[in-house]
Each structure stands twice: as structure tokens, then as C-alpha cells.
Design an enzyme around this catalytic site. Sequence first.
Site, PDB file in Angstrom:
ATOM      1  CG  HIS A  31      -7.746   5.736  -4.495  1.00 15.61           C
ATOM      2  ND1 HIS A  31      -7.199   6.827  -3.841  1.00 15.61           N
ATOM      3  CD2 HIS A  31      -6.722   5.177  -5.194  1.00 15.61           C
ATOM      4  CE1 HIS A  31      -5.909   6.905  -4.129  1.00 15.61           C
ATOM      5  NE2 HIS A  31      -5.602   5.921  -4.949  1.00 15.61           N
ATOM      6  CG  ASP A  46      -5.303  11.467  -1.560  1.00 15.43           C
ATOM      7  OD1 ASP A  46      -6.132  11.221  -2.457  1.00 15.43           O
ATOM      8  OD2 ASP A  46      -5.044  12.618  -1.164  1.00 15.43           O
TER       9      ASP A  46
END
Length: 411
Positions: free
Chosen positions: A382, A386
Site C-alpha cells: 500500500h 493505492d
Amino acid sequence: MSTEVKVPVLGESITEATLGQWLKKPGEAVAADEPIASLETDKVAVEVPAPVAGIMGAYSVEEGATVNVGAVIASIEEGSAGAAAPAPAAAAAAAPRPVATAPAPAPAAAPAAESSDLPLSPAVRRLVLELGIDPSKIKGSGKDGRLTKEDVVAAAKLAPAEASPSADSAPAKAAPAGARQEERVKMTRLRQTIAKRLKSAQETAALLTTFNDCDMSEVIATRDKYKELFEKKHGVRLGFMGFFTKAVALAARDVPAVNAQIEGDEIVYHNYLDVSVAVSAPNGLVVPVVRNADAMSFAEIEKAIADFGAKAKTGSLTMDDMSGGTFTISNGGVFGSLMSTPIINPPQSAVLGLHRIEDRPVVRNGAVVVRPMMYLALSYDHRLIDGREAVTFLKIVKEAIEDPARLLIDL
């Protein structure tokens, strides 16, 4: 005159290995370039070839020892492949390992584990003795016909009851029935490396997994329709990995972050797709790399994966086969997994997990129908990817599998 056997260069940045198994015993004749030992590195097993022809001399290190590149591990005495080998007692005296020492006379019913000419690993040798199996009567399924633990267990199950060790030949201190026992086995270097890398991924990356399900009806129908023609023309079976690899390549063009990686404070984007394909090997899961998979045909992808699978089973994968990779596809479905959260393979930033196909009720056009469904899982870092990008990537893969024509017209 003797010639030293040294640990060869193992690859870039690899300075040490573990001596996994001796393939030749002291006193045995060896030919030039014949494998005499197996080394375990962080990624693969590497065989050590004999530098000259002659007679195997004394070992300098034991199995399980850590050795550095260039270290002397044994010697080869002058002689030829046709020369007579020294007597067993002399060969045993030349070896510092306890397992090579001439054994004391054993009962006639005891298995010939020590006297067999087959190269046995410590674990296999111990199992042979415990089960009372003659290793010379077992056909090995390992590399170069070597015995594995599975071979010994299978032979023990097929052996007639009268062939089992008699009470007279059983150990004096047999464990009582129902006794709780433990066995300690040192982790192989490969397993240690796998453990370190996976733990490092958890500690370094911001891991997250997104899921979707996929209707496999169209891919299954396409595969069933063309699999015979495909195999006849290309000499390899048409599987599902070709479809998913092509779908990943399609999705990566729209979501390049999934095929990128973090180096320091920079993001490295790749204009190529090198897919690490997780395959099962005797010592654990390995990930050989299908390079430039985005530019390959279905047949080329399937051939590459089939070759890697065969190499993994025989332990013949090379360092080049394992190095690199920008994205990983792991197929837990072949083992029956319904759903999982795969861990990324650093420094990669994402991994696609495939799972088993099973018939499930789904709604199509307002009606409940049964379809062959598969859960897809995308684990990603992450820090770089995204949630919107991850979901979009997985959605493109799903749509391409449910409508394979998209793979041909780049949609």
C-alpha cells in the site's frame, strides 16, 4: 597425488552455502565433471562436479556444514574410473563422518542402509533403518535416481508383513506403543531464506489484500474446445496460467504501479513483465521467472511454466531461473485452497493469488444459475499501490478471464 575439490562460484552476492549431501563415498571411482556433492544456497541446490577423474578421497566437511565459496571440501586421488576402489574399511577410515565408518556386524535381517551403493541423505538413511527397508531394492524418484523419504515410506507400505524387521532384529529399546515422540530437523538454507524473506515482507511493506470472484465458464469452454489442437501443434498442454498471465499483462499496462517496485525513495516502473510463477519443489515453494511474459504467446508461456515445473521436481533450477521478477502469480488452487492472502515476494509490490474452481450459485440476468467460480486475491504494497489501483487491476483481470476475447483486442 590428490586434487582438491573446492566450492565453486555460486552466483552474484552469494558467498556461502550448506553442504546438503555427499553423492560419492570415499573410495568410489569418479569421472571428470561427475557430481560428487550437492550444495544448498539461498535459492537453489547446486551440484559440485569432480574437477578430475580419479578415486574419491576424504571429506573435509560434514553434511549440513556451512561452507564458503572457494573452500576445500574434499579431495580426489589419482586413478581412473576403471581402477579398483579401496576396500570398504579403508574407504571408511578416510572419511571423518561417523556414517562412513565401517559398521559393526549387524543381524542378517537388518537393512543394508550402510552397505548400499546408493547415496542416502541423513534423513533417508535414518528412515531406512527405522522401517527396516533395503534401499538397494527401491527405485529412487529423486535427481539421478536418488532415494527420497517418500520413496522409502511407499516401499514400506508395499512390503509384505514377513519382510518387516523381526523382534530379534528390532532395537533393544523400542519406544512403547502410544509414546509421544519428537524429531528435530535443521531447517534447510532454502527454508531459512523463505522464512526471512516472508517475515521481512511483513515488517517492511504495508500489506493489504483485495478480493474478487471470477466466472471461469468462458475460459473453461475455450480450453476444452482447443486443448487437443493446441497440444498437437505446440507439444504442451493448454492450462489456465497462460490466460491469467496474459490478463495480468493487459492489466499492468493500465495500472503500471502493480508492476513497479520501491528502491529507496524512488519508484522504479518496468516497461516489461517478468512473472515469477510459484511452483512446488521438494524443499519448498520456489518462484522461477517467466521473462518478457507480456510479449510471449500462450504456447511460449505454457512451455516455460512446464519446463520450470519439471526442473523444480528434479532440483535442477538454476540461479538465473530464479533471479529477477516484477510480479508473482501463485496458484494455491492446485492444492485445493478456496481463498488466501498471498504475501508479496520482495522487492516486488504485488502478487496475484489463484484458487480452486468450484460450482457456486450466482445471479445472471435476474436468475440464479450455477457457474464455475474462482476467488482471486491481489496482495499489494500500500506504500506504492493505492486501493483504487489495486481494485482496478483485479477488475481488469477478472473481465479478461470472463471474456477471453479481450485478450486479443486489448480491452
